[in-house]
Design an enzyme around this catalytic site. Structure first.
Site, PDB file in Angstrom:
ATOM      1  N   ASP A 133       7.859  -1.335   7.777  1.00 54.24           N
ATOM      2  CA  ASP A 133       7.331  -1.832   6.503  1.00 54.24           C
ATOM      3  C   ASP A 133       6.918  -0.670   5.602  1.00 54.24           C
ATOM      4  O   ASP A 133       7.180  -0.671   4.400  1.00 54.24           O
ATOM      5  CB  ASP A 133       6.093  -2.707   6.724  1.00 54.24           C
ATOM      6  N   HIS A 182       0.433  -3.156   8.880  1.00 55.21           N
ATOM      7  CA  HIS A 182       1.877  -3.042   8.669  1.00 55.21           C
ATOM      8  C   HIS A 182       2.557  -2.350   9.835  1.00 55.21           C
ATOM      9  O   HIS A 182       1.969  -1.496  10.509  1.00 55.21           O
ATOM     10  CB  HIS A 182       2.181  -2.224   7.399  1.00 55.21           C
ATOM     11  N   HIS A 219       0.831  -1.207   0.000  1.00 54.22           N
ATOM     12  CA  HIS A 219       0.000   0.000   0.000  1.00 54.22           C
ATOM     13  C   HIS A 219       0.867   1.259   0.000  1.00 54.22           C
ATOM     14  O   HIS A 219       0.621   2.200  -0.752  1.00 54.22           O
ATOM     15  CB  HIS A 219      -0.920   0.016   1.231  1.00 54.22           C
ATOM     16  N   ARG A 236      -1.600   2.315   6.993  1.00 54.46           N
ATOM     17  CA  ARG A 236      -1.420   0.891   7.258  1.00 54.46           C
ATOM     18  C   ARG A 236      -0.885   0.627   8.661  1.00 54.46           C
ATOM     19  O   ARG A 236      -1.039  -0.474   9.197  1.00 54.46           O
ATOM     20  CB  ARG A 236      -0.505   0.272   6.199  1.00 54.46           C
TER      21      ARG A 236
END
Length: 503
Positions: free
Chosen positions: A203, A199, A160, A193
């Site tokens: 990340d 995440h 994403h 995220r």
């Protein structure tokens, strides 16, 4: 929302993974075989014994506090893993009612290809298999569009964050007058995220960096420039303004404003400050190694140092006399990088680590002149990453070496005690926004064309074979005998309780 609709979304998201995997070569600006390899220029993902994981945990806790706020509603709404969500996000940033194949075909086409390029640049995530936060913490899925496919889809780097950032980068280049708004929305899209628990912060940060690297390589494909110009013309027509061929800096559109794109720097009241402290302390022992010596030598902020660093990466001697076009390009990038960082420092002042902790740095000769300057953002990181992204276009056959050296040049500042970890990580996001802005500037484009021509002439127009890279040595890695590992270390290396072999 009915169960049938949720099931349909789950199937759609899962099928989208397969469709992108099958069509990415055709729909991306960069083929998978040409994509920069994040395993070779980024650290391995942290595990639960890493000091970076302290920062991941702090951000995970912050994310949970945001879920039932307006920011959390945004994260929930934008959790969809399809280009449609980016059409909505970019339409808002561009102040348009919609972006669609029917009403805005050029903008929609550019968005779709940028999205797929960003998605493809995280293809290496299966090499690591990192657990996502909600799995690690034994919690249920939270966001409305996150489905069971996340249980088998690894966490590092964030897809994403990558496709949101690639889209923001190309749209900021397309219309620099709105660059700050566009880049902020791309930044938030990745940060979402963390809020959803899908995440870790590391990340997301890795996703941003993969995206910047992918778009740097994408600029070697003339189709990207053509698509940006077509989208620019379409957007200008929609807004009823003349179509600008380019956006020179003297035309009133400044370098990106970091205070509008990035979050505020971490302060001592933040839960992230403990991670900054731990990472500062864990990097101090590196000062007594060859890696530490490199960090001290490379504290020089100059074109000459960039010639050395990037010359080593591409296996070529860069100099004022031998490579004048590449040098001119580097000089121009340095000027704009300095402008970007220097204008933000007084607006978001933060004490440097050696000042905050009242102890000597590892570059004693710089202490007096640097003591009163802000740690946020990192000027050296801004310069090193900007030059790396630009040099990927000049010498794409050495892209991984270039990106690794650019990344390390920023990490040097943590080792020598002049910047905090979170300052360095945030700066690279501002840097990629600057490089997007540069690509809309005619002076930069002329310098880039000359530099690429010079490089091709010096290499006889034949791409040289990139040297085989070992994975980068992360901070805190050590040999079996307990001695800190360096880039010259071969054999077994231990990092975060994991062992791997450097042949």
């Amino acid at each position: 929302m009915t169960r049938k609709l949720l099931l349909f979304i789950a199937i759609l998201c899962a099928s989208a993974q397969g469709v992108i995997a099958q069509e990415s070569e055709r729909d991306s600006y960069v083929a998978l075989s040409d994509m920069p390899d994040s395993r070779l220029f980024l650290p391995i993902p942290p595990d639960t014994t890493s000091y970076i994981f302290i920062d991941d945990m702090a951000q995970w806790q912050w994310g949970k506090t945001m879920r039932y706020t307006k920011r959390g509603e945004q994260a929930d709404r934008e959790s969809l893993m399809l280009p449609d969500i980016m059409r909505t996000v970019m339409a808002q940033a561009l102040e348009l009612d919609t972006i669609s194949d029917e009403q805005t075909p050029a903008l929609s086409h550019l968005l779709s290809k940028a999205y797929t390029t960003g998605h493809l640049c995280t293809a290496t995530k299966n090499e690591y298999g990192r657990k996502r936060p909600f799995i690690q913490m034994n919690e249920p899925l939270w966001a409305r569009y996150d489905t069971d496919y996340l249980y088998t889809n690894p966490s590092y780097p964030s897809g994403h964050a990558a496709f949101g950032w690639t889209t923001a980068l190309v749209f900021a280049e397309m219309w620099p007058a709105l660059q700050d708004t566009i880049m902020r929305r791309g930044y938030e899209f990745g940060e979402n995220r963390v809020i959803t628990g899908a995440h870790w912060q590391s990340d997301v940060t890795a996703g941003y960096l993969c995206a910047a690297a992918a778009i740097a390589r994408a600029h070697c494909n003339p189709t990207l420039t053509e698509d940006i110009r077509a989208a620019r013309a379409e957007y200008a027509q929609l807004k009823g303004v003349a179509v600008p061929e380019s956006f020179p800096f003297e035309g009133g559109i400044d370098v990106p404003h970091g205070e509008r794109i990035l979050n505020n720097p971490v302060d001592t009241a933040s839960s992230r400050y403990m991670a900054d402290l731990m990472l500062y302390w864990s990097n101090k022992p590196i000062r007594g190694t060859l890696r530490g010596d490199t960090a001290r030598v490379e504290a020089d902020y100059s074109v000459k140092m960039m010639q050395k660093v990037m010359g080593e990466a591409i296996g070529m001697t860069l100099s004022d006399e031998g490579t004048p076009a590449i040098t001119q390009l580097m000089s121009y990038v340095l000027d704009k990088a300095s402008e970007t960082a220097d204008r933000l420092k007084p607006l978001r002042f933060r004490k440097r680590p050696f000042v905050q902790l009242n102890e000597p740095s590892f570059v004693a000769g710089d202490e007096e002149k640097e003591r009163g300057k802000s740690s946020f953002p990192s000027g050296h990181t801004n310069l090193g990453w900007a030059e790396a992204l630009v040099m990927v276009e000049v010498a794409p056959n050495h892209q991984n070496e270039i990106l690794r050296r650019g990344y390390e040049y920023g990490h040097n500042r943590l080792i020598v005690g002049y910047h905090w970890f979170t300052d360095i990580e945030a700066t690279r996001q501002m840097t990629s926004a600057l490089v997007a802005r540069l690509h809309a500037d005619p002076t930069f484009c002329e310098l880039m064309a000359a530099a690429r021509a010079e490089y091709e002439k010096l290499t006889d127009g034949i791409p040289s074979v990139s040297v085989s890279l070992q994975p980068a040595i992360p901070a805190g890695a050590y040999r079996l005998d307990g001695i800190p590992a360096t880039e010259s270390t071969r054999g077994i290396v231990i990092e975060n309780s994991k062992k791997y072999v450097r042949p």
